[in-house]
Design an enzyme around this catalytic site. Sequence first.
Site, PDB file in Angstrom:
ATOM      1  N   HIS A   1       1.680  -6.188   3.818  1.00  0.00           N
ATOM      2  CA  HIS A   1       1.237  -5.076   3.271  1.00  0.00           C
ATOM      3  C   HIS A   1       0.146  -5.058   2.578  1.00  0.00           C
ATOM      4  CE1 HIS A   1       4.106  -5.998   0.262  1.00  0.00           C
ATOM      5  NE2 HIS A   1       2.827  -5.420  -0.554  1.00  0.00           N
ATOM      6  N   ALA A   2      -0.639  -4.146   2.207  1.00  0.00           N
ATOM      7  CA  ALA A   2      -1.909  -4.178   1.186  1.00  0.00           C
ATOM      8  C   ALA A   2      -1.474  -3.057   0.343  1.00  0.00           C
ATOM      9  CB  ALA A   2      -3.000  -4.165   1.872  1.00  0.00           C
TER      10      ALA A   2
END
Length: 130
Positions: A48-49
Site C-alpha cells: 500500500h501507499a
Amino acid sequence: MKIELITIRKIQDQRGNLSVLENDILPFDFKRIYYLYDVPAGAERGGHAHIAQQEFLIALSGSFDVVLNNGEEQKTICLNKPYEGLLIHEGIWRELNNFSSGSVCLVIASAVFDEEDYIRDFNEFLRFKK
C-alpha cells in the site's frame, strides 16, 4: 524518491547496546507505533501507499526487505540493523518481504490509523501519482 535511511544513535556498553529515538530524529510527532513479528516464510506485508502519513521502519531483530516505488522508479532497501531506520514519506508504495526468522519490524507513524489515507491497489496508486 522521498525516503531516507537514518542512523539512530547507538550507545555501546559491555552490558549491551542502547539506541534512543527522540523527537529530533523524525520530522514528525508520532501518533502510532506498531510492530510486525512472526511473519511466516514467504509472506509479504505492506502492499500500500499513504496519501498523507509518513512512517519510520526499523528492523529491531533480524532482517527484511522494503520494496519502494514512487510511480517512476523502484528501489529495494534491506533493513537489518536496530540502529538504522527507513523514513518513508507520503505517496510512496511499499511492500515488505524476505523476512528472516525471528525478525521484528517496528513502525512509527505520523498519524493514527485512517483507512481513507491508504491506497491499497497499485494501479490506483499509479493514477494517484499522475
